[in-house]
Scaffold this active site. Sequence first.
Site, mmCIF file in Angstrom:
data_model
loop_
_atom_site.group_PDB
_atom_site.id
_atom_site.type_symbol
_atom_site.label_atom_id
_atom_site.label_comp_id
_atom_site.label_asym_id
_atom_site.label_seq_id
_atom_site.Cartn_x
_atom_site.Cartn_y
_atom_site.Cartn_z
ATOM 1 N N LYS A 193 0.865 -1.190 0.000
ATOM 2 C CA LYS A 193 0.000 0.000 0.000
ATOM 3 C C LYS A 193 0.903 1.242 0.000
ATOM 4 C CE LYS A 193 -3.983 0.477 1.071
ATOM 5 N NZ LYS A 193 -5.078 0.975 0.206
ATOM 6 N N ASP A 226 -5.126 -3.666 -1.773
ATOM 7 C CA ASP A 226 -6.593 -3.709 -1.777
ATOM 8 C C ASP A 226 -7.114 -4.049 -3.173
ATOM 9 O OD1 ASP A 226 -5.557 -1.251 -2.510
ATOM 10 O OD2 ASP A 226 -7.265 -0.095 -1.797
#
Length: 370
Positions: A193, A226
């Site tokens: 991320k 994600d």
Amino acid sequence: MAAKKLLLLPGDGIGPEAMAEVRKIVAYMNAELKSDFSLEEGLVGGCAYDAHGKAISESDMAKALAADAVLFGAVGGPKWDSVPYDVRPEAGLLRLRKDMELFANLRPAICYPALADSSSLKKEIVEGLDILIVRELTGGVYFGEPKEIRDLGNGQKRGIDTQVYDTYEIERISGVAFELARTRGNKVTSMEKRNVMKSGVLWNEVVTATHKAKYSDVKLEHMLADAGGMQLVRWPKQFDVIVTDNLFGDMLSDIAAMLTGSLGMLPSASLGAPDAKTGKRKALYEPVHGSAPDIAGTGAANPIAMIASFAMCLRYSFNMITEADRLEAAVAGVLDDGLRTGDIMSEGKTKIGTVEMGDAILAKFKALAA
Ligand code: NAD
């Protein structure tokens, strides 16, 4: 040639029942294929606590460190729910991972054609799926310091976990992923991320640099973790090897695993760094499932995850690729024949128990070797 030293740690619940089926395969390989495995056995988990008052004894730990590979069954059960925290059954597995320095967790997600209908996703999305998640296992937010619940003195508390990665940790896990990709589809997808985490920025930089320095023949792509979760469910066949950190790997590997059906089908491997002298990696192989106390002792456990873990052991610890391929083909063949344990049973198939499933896989394995 020196014998291949295998330590079996069957553990609790269905662990020993599933391990018995692997023992039959090893006995056949030693007798007929001259495979030269030397087997040792030890106790881990609740049974070790009953015998020694701890989740693994020092002598069994020493055997694990001396072995070429460790095969682990499962640990735990209601009998040991109230034992002290530091000697609870899971502590045995954590000790093994720590002392053997197993930093790379490999979780394949393979969809056997015969089970494509039983996935929660559409058949065309999972049929023929074969991906490998490489999860960093000894660093990141599960271990970073500070790790505490701090009393702020104003009636509030603060829970703190720290996500921390050093360059060497990212280099070695991405090295494992690139090397494995070379033996498969030659593609690595790195997930982090970097848009919101500094550790993600460093992860991305180090994976890119490692790729450039040593593995530029492998295709590399980066994906936010994600988005990776979404893509795993949308079109999982786009992936070959996925490399990611401890936290994201924990979640993404569970998602990937469930694409393929029952817990009773899923193997895993945990690898350490190569030894400077011999080049051999310490390694532990285990099914993803637990000790299944609800069915332990009934002869209903699916031994396929344990047997597939042994196939991974043949592949990654002993470079016995032909035998590993054959054993995996034997599992697929038995499923094609319609044989099922209770956890993967569906209409029109033949329900069998642990021992019958082990016997059927061994018979196919023998036939493939003939
Ligand atoms: P579990 O994986 O043992 O069982 C979950 C469900 O899946 C149960 O209904 C079980 O019957 C079924 N199942 C699991 N493996 C199966 C197999 N091979 N064949 C057929 N059915 C199978 O998880 P749980 O019930 O949450 O935990 C039971 C115990 O196992 C607990 O003590 C837990 O701490 C422990 N556990 C150990 C490990 C490990 O040893 N690595 C992992 C997870 C849980």
